[in-house]
Design a protein around this motif. Structure first.
Motif: not given
Length: 270
Positions: A179-184, A264-270
């Motif tokens: 999990y990541h994002s522009p801020a991460v 919550t958990g879940g599948p990995p994102s890009r």
């Protein structure tokens, strides 16, 4: 530089705990997968060579692969490292620093369920053997749902802790759960990490982003045919990848749950 399979492993063991079993490859299967890489004519190169190429440095060999391992399970020391040493293969292991402990102590500083983890003495030995030691946050928190102060702690403090233990810079990071994002990514670069691995279940490429390197997750149930397709650079996507509408929606949902104190958990994102 052609497309590059960057393989993501977690545990290599015959007897994993139930929660880790889906992400665990038995040693005999791991050896067979290394054989398939060789049979396909792929040379295994250090992650640092891929990162250098992505930053505009020397190109990689025409056909190569990269091995990475997430979290820092004890079986990397007892099982994986001897197999790699016997074959003369490089790899990068990304450590959740809060789960790494002093010899004889118990891990207790991460969100990972109880399971044998590396200790700092073993980490020093792996480093001395030439295996790359990277960071994987302090607690394995999904970083794209973290508040800014917690995000800085997870990304920057884990780097300082790792470098203090190793006695030299650490530059490779991997996002927990992918999990990541522009801020991460901005915080990752600000902390001084020069690369960061995501998941994506896609091949890396010359156009890949060094702060969201695509990887292929190897699971217990990964079919031999799928792995063979990866080694021949077919039947999969190629980076760079962009966030899909589904990824953005899933991130927003998890952020809301985290804000409500019900992560919550879940599948990995890009």
């Amino acid at each position: 530089m052609n497309a590059v399979p960057v393989l993501l492993y977690h545990s290599v063991s015959d007897d994993p705990p139930n929660w880790l079993a889906p992400y665990t490859v038995p040693p005999h299967a791991f050896r067979a997968q290394l054989d398939r890489l060789q049979d396909a004519g792929l040379s295994v190169v250090p992650l640092a060579r891929l990162v250098a190429a992505l930053h505009g440095g020397p190109p990689l060999p025409a056909r190569c692969a990269v091995l990475t391992f997430d979290d820092g399970y004890a079986d990397f020391y007892w099982t994986v490292a001897p197999i790699l040493s016997d074959r003369g293969l490089p790899a990068t292991v990304y450590l959740t620093t809060g789960a790494i402990h002093a010899p004889g102590a118990l891990p207790g500083g991460s969100l990972l369920p109880p399971t044998p983890m590396l200790n700092w003495r073993q980490v020093a030995t792996l480093d001395a053997l030439g295996l790359e030691i990277g960071g994987h946050s302090r607690t394995h928190l999904p970083l794209d749902t973290a508040r800014p102060d917690r995000l800085r702690q997870e990304v920057a403090d884990s780097k300082h802790e790792l470098e203090d233990a190793l006695g030299h810079p650490a530059t490779a990071f991997a996002y927990p759960h992918g999990y990541h994002s522009p801020a991460v990514r901005r915080e990752t670069a600000r902390a001084g990490w020069t690369s960061a691995a995501a998941v994506g279940n896609a091949l890396s490429s010359p156009a890949d982003d060094p702060l969201r390197i695509c990887r292929l997750m190897v699971m217990r149930t990964t079919p031999a045919r799928t792995f063979e397709d990866w080694t021949h650079l077919r039947a999969t996507r190629t980076g760079p990848l962009r966030d899909s509408a589904a990824t953005l929606g899933w991130r927003a949902y998890r952020r809301l749950r985290a804000r409500l104190g019900r992560p919550t958990g879940g599948p990995p994102s890009r």
